[in-house]
Every structure is written in structure tokens, then in C-alpha cells.
Enzyme design. Structure first.
Site, mmCIF file in Angstrom:
data_model
loop_
_atom_site.group_PDB
_atom_site.id
_atom_site.type_symbol
_atom_site.label_atom_id
_atom_site.label_comp_id
_atom_site.label_asym_id
_atom_site.label_seq_id
_atom_site.Cartn_x
_atom_site.Cartn_y
_atom_site.Cartn_z
ATOM 1 N N ASP A 97 4.176 23.889 -4.493
ATOM 2 C CA ASP A 97 2.928 24.118 -5.222
ATOM 3 C C ASP A 97 2.587 25.603 -5.183
ATOM 4 O OD1 ASP A 97 0.241 22.571 -6.216
ATOM 5 O OD2 ASP A 97 -0.262 24.401 -5.109
ATOM 6 N N HIS B 151 -6.385 26.071 -13.204
ATOM 7 C CA HIS B 151 -6.655 26.318 -11.784
ATOM 8 C C HIS B 151 -8.114 26.048 -11.389
ATOM 9 C CE1 HIS B 151 -4.884 28.857 -8.276
ATOM 10 N NE2 HIS B 151 -5.763 28.007 -7.812
ATOM 11 N N TYR C 266 -1.230 33.472 -7.053
ATOM 12 C CA TYR C 266 -0.669 33.691 -5.708
ATOM 13 C C TYR C 266 0.315 34.867 -5.708
ATOM 14 C CZ TYR C 266 -2.300 28.822 -4.929
ATOM 15 O OH TYR C 266 -3.026 27.656 -4.860
ATOM 16 N N LYS D 135 0.040 27.076 -11.827
ATOM 17 C CA LYS D 135 -1.331 26.953 -12.357
ATOM 18 C C LYS D 135 -1.698 28.160 -13.212
ATOM 19 C CE LYS D 135 -2.371 24.931 -7.815
ATOM 20 N NZ LYS D 135 -1.683 25.758 -6.824
HETATM 21 P P1 NAD Z 1 -3.997 24.183 4.600
HETATM 22 O O1 NAD Z 1 -5.126 23.237 4.848
HETATM 23 O O2 NAD Z 1 -2.656 23.665 4.249
HETATM 24 O O3 NAD Z 1 -3.949 25.096 5.876
HETATM 25 C C1 NAD Z 1 -2.928 26.039 6.073
HETATM 26 C C2 NAD Z 1 -3.138 26.668 7.431
HETATM 27 O O4 NAD Z 1 -3.164 25.652 8.440
HETATM 28 C C3 NAD Z 1 -1.958 27.561 7.813
HETATM 29 O O5 NAD Z 1 -2.150 28.859 7.338
HETATM 30 C C4 NAD Z 1 -1.967 27.469 9.318
HETATM 31 O O6 NAD Z 1 -2.904 28.411 9.802
HETATM 32 C C5 NAD Z 1 -2.500 26.102 9.594
HETATM 33 N N1 NAD Z 1 -1.418 25.136 9.907
HETATM 34 C C6 NAD Z 1 -0.468 24.618 9.069
HETATM 35 N N2 NAD Z 1 0.307 23.736 9.708
HETATM 36 C C7 NAD Z 1 -0.148 23.686 10.987
HETATM 37 C C8 NAD Z 1 0.240 22.944 12.136
HETATM 38 N N3 NAD Z 1 1.240 22.071 12.090
HETATM 39 N N4 NAD Z 1 -0.452 23.154 13.278
HETATM 40 C C9 NAD Z 1 -1.476 24.011 13.335
HETATM 41 N N5 NAD Z 1 -1.899 24.731 12.266
HETATM 42 C C10 NAD Z 1 -1.243 24.573 11.118
HETATM 43 O O7 NAD Z 1 -4.522 25.230 3.498
HETATM 44 P P2 NAD Z 1 -3.991 25.804 2.140
HETATM 45 O O8 NAD Z 1 -2.716 26.531 2.302
HETATM 46 O O9 NAD Z 1 -5.107 26.556 1.556
HETATM 47 O O10 NAD Z 1 -3.751 24.501 1.256
HETATM 48 C C11 NAD Z 1 -2.470 23.958 0.995
HETATM 49 C C12 NAD Z 1 -2.019 24.298 -0.396
HETATM 50 O O11 NAD Z 1 -2.968 23.858 -1.363
HETATM 51 C C13 NAD Z 1 -1.931 25.812 -0.680
HETATM 52 O O12 NAD Z 1 -0.841 26.411 -0.062
HETATM 53 C C14 NAD Z 1 -1.886 25.799 -2.181
HETATM 54 O O13 NAD Z 1 -0.615 25.410 -2.640
HETATM 55 C C15 NAD Z 1 -2.928 24.730 -2.487
HETATM 56 N N6 NAD Z 1 -4.271 25.301 -2.748
HETATM 57 C C16 NAD Z 1 -4.813 25.144 -3.973
HETATM 58 C C17 NAD Z 1 -6.056 25.670 -4.267
HETATM 59 C C18 NAD Z 1 -6.648 25.471 -5.623
HETATM 60 O O14 NAD Z 1 -7.657 26.080 -5.945
HETATM 61 N N7 NAD Z 1 -6.068 24.647 -6.461
HETATM 62 C C19 NAD Z 1 -6.768 26.387 -3.302
HETATM 63 C C20 NAD Z 1 -6.187 26.535 -2.043
HETATM 64 C C21 NAD Z 1 -4.954 25.977 -1.770
#
Ligand code: NAD
Length: 275
Positions: free
Chosen positions: A45, A108, A50, A75
Site C-alpha cells: 500500500d 486519498h 509518500y 492513491k
Molecule cells: P501503523 O499503525 O501501521 O503504525 C506503524 C508504526 O507502528 C511503526 O512505525 C512502528 O513504530 C510501530 N510498529 C509496527 N510494528 C510494530 C511491532 N510489531 N511492534 C511494535 N511497534 C510496531 O501506522 P501507519 O504506517 O500510519 O499505517 C499503516 C499503513 O496505512 C501506512 O503505511 C499506509 O500504507 C496506510 N496509511 C494510509 C493513510 C491514508 O490517509 N489513507 C494514512 C496513514 C497510513
């Protein structure tokens, strides 16, 4: 490890667990996505904003994995909403990814101040008809945005990708989506590391009971709720941990206790304010 697939309303299906690359440094993206593919992820994704579509594309090309075994989402950024601008932005994303189609293309954010998401959606319909996008959907659309879209188009979005985790479950949007056959993708599934989900006793106790990590418990909760998720990590060990969630199951009481953590704990912006 077989990742379950979620059936979409347009006849396609999507792997329920994927890998997200928000805030993955473009310079490191190829290495990080290559690690994720080696771990076993097949659903990626990304987004134009990004800045790392090229790195995703390079990792995909280097992997040698047949294209039909991969699922790639990108997106459209807000300032590309419109008609011609959608086509131009899509062409540019496809080129950066080095692909000849994407599996899922999303608006997005609704960006209500622009008032162009309906026009944008009609351009998305054209892209889908062209075959260069398999499925089209939206992101950060709340009920009023979805209602308007459904009122002005015959094509129901395949997914709505929204901020969703145990402390922010968006009950109104998820109920509307379910009623209309729109699959929910939960972004920020772990609270982006900003919401202290892992320390909550309901999560920590379930983790201890199953001998798993709190992150695995939260991912399991999403999967058992039927959400599509793609947690992000730059660390290979955590990528593997987040993928290793198909050999245990949360019980009914554990699911209910985590579901009871809802407290409108939004960690990011309100969709009406991102323009
Ligand atoms: P997430 O909730 O996946 O959190 C990521 C963070 O969690 C990492 O940076 C790390 O600090 C921590 N983490 C990950 N695995 C872990 C583990 N096993 N143990 C402890 N900590 C851990 O947040 P995200 O990256 O914002 O969301 C996931 C995906 O969603 C993004 O990468 C992106 O692809 C998507 N996204 C979309 C939008 C949108 O507006 N559509 C916005 C934000 C994210």
C-alpha cells in the site's frame, strides 16, 4: 502462510494482510519492500504523496514474483483531483511504479473544500474501464462524503481506507460501508505508534495469554473484525512478527474487551480538514 482474501464488490479480491509504506524513506524503500516481500507480504500500500512509488516498483521488479501474485495499491493526491489531472497523475504513478496496471487506486482524501471528489470519481470510473486499474475506492471518506458519492454515481467504491484501530473504530462509517458492500481498510492499525494501545491491559493481557506480542494481538483483532490491514515497519523482525498472525485466534471475551476500547482516539487529521 496463506493470507485470507477479502471479496470486493466488483468481483476482485484482496489479501487481507499487507504492508504499508507511509513514512518509509524513498532512499530505503526498495530495501524495506524487498524485505517485506521476502517475509511473505504480497499486498503493498503506497501513495503518490509518500514519494516512494519508485522504490516500491523497483522492489517488485527485483523480486521476480509474478505480477498476478502481487496486489498493489496507490492513491491520488488532493491537488490532482479533477478530470484530466486524474489521468495525468495516474499515468505518472503507473510509470513510477513500473507497472502496467494497479490493483487498487484510491482518492486519498475527500478534500471537501475543493468540492471535486465527485468529478474525480467519474475519472476513476474511466480508469477502471480502461483496465489499467482493477478496483477503485476511496480513503478517509466519512458518511456524508460516501452518501454524496453514491447519490451521484452508479459505481460503489470497492473500499474505504480510514484511520481505524481499537481506540478509534469509526462505527458510523463502518456501519454505512457494511450496508453498501464497501470493504473497510484500516490505516494506522497499530495507532501509528502514537496511541499507547500496546500498554492497555486488554491488549497486554491477551498478548500474555497467547504468548504473542501486543502488536500481533491488535492485528488479530483487525483480522477477526474483517478489516483489511497493512501495518508498517521498517524493521525486518517486526515485519515478520506482524505477518505471523495466522496460527492463533482471540476468544470472544478478548475480542469484546478490545472492542470496548473505543474512545474516539483519532491520532491523525479529521478528513474535513485535509484539503
Ligand atoms: P501503523 O499503525 O501501521 O503504525 C506503524 C508504526 O507502528 C511503526 O512505525 C512502528 O513504530 C510501530 N510498529 C509496527 N510494528 C510494530 C511491532 N510489531 N511492534 C511494535 N511497534 C510496531 O501506522 P501507519 O504506517 O500510519 O499505517 C499503516 C499503513 O496505512 C501506512 O503505511 C499506509 O500504507 C496506510 N496509511 C494510509 C493513510 C491514508 O490517509 N489513507 C494514512 C496513514 C497510513
Amino acid at each position: 502462510m496463506t493470507v485470507p482474501r477479502i471479496q470486493l464488490n466488483d468481483g476482485h479480491s484482496i489479501p487481507q494482510l499487507g504492508f504499508g509504506v507511509f513514512k518509509v524513506d524513498p532512499a530505503e524503500t526498495e530495501r524495506i519492500v524487498s524485505d517485506a516481500l521476502e517475509v511473505g507480504y504480497r499486498h503493498l500500500d503506497t501513495a503518490r504523496i509518500y514519494g516512494n512509488e519508485e522504490g516500491v516498483g523497483r522492489a517488485v521488479a527485483a523480486s521476480g514474483i509474478p505480477r498476478e501474485q502481487l496486489y498493489v495499491t496507490t492513491k491520488l493526491w488532493n491537488d490532482d483531483q479533477g478530470t484530466q489531472s486524474v489521468h495525468d497523475a495516474f499515468d505518472a504513478s503507473l510509470e513510477r511504479l513500473g507497472l502496467d496496471y494497479v490493483d487498487l487506486y484510491l482518492i486519498h482524501w475527500p478534500s471537501p473544500a475543493r468540492d471535486r471528489y465527485v468529478e474525480t470519481w467519474h475519472a476513476f470510473e474511466e480508469l477502471r474501464d480502461s483496465g489499467r486499474v482493477r478496483s477503485i475506492g476511496v480513503s478517509n471518506f466519512l458518511v456524508p462524503h460516501l452518501e454524496r458519492l453514491l447519490g451521484e454515481s452508479d459505481v460503489v467504491p470497492a473500499v474505504d481506507q480510514i484511520e481505524l484501530h481499537p481506540a478509534h473504530q469509526q462505527p458510523a462509517t463502518t456501519a454505512f460501508a457494511e450496508e453498501h458492500g464497501i470493504a473497510i481498510e484500516a490505516w494506522g492499525p497499530l495507532g501509528q505508534g502514537k496511541y499507547p494501545l500496546f500498554e492497555l491491559p486488554e491488549v497486554a493481557d491477551a498478548a500474555a495469554a497467547h504468548g504473542r506480542s501486543p502488536a500481533q494481538v491488535v492485528i488479530r483483532w483487525h483480522l477477526q473484525r474483517g478489516h483489511i490491514v497493512f501495518p508498517k515497519s521498517s524493521t525486518r523482525a517486526r515485519m515478520a512478527e506482524n505477518f505471523d498472525v495466522f496460527d492463533f485466534e482471540l476468544g470472544e471475551a478478548e475480542m469484546q474487551a478490545i472492542t470496548a476500547l473505543e474512545r474516539e482516539g483519532r491520532v491523525s487529521s479529521h478528513p474535513d480538514e485535509v484539503n
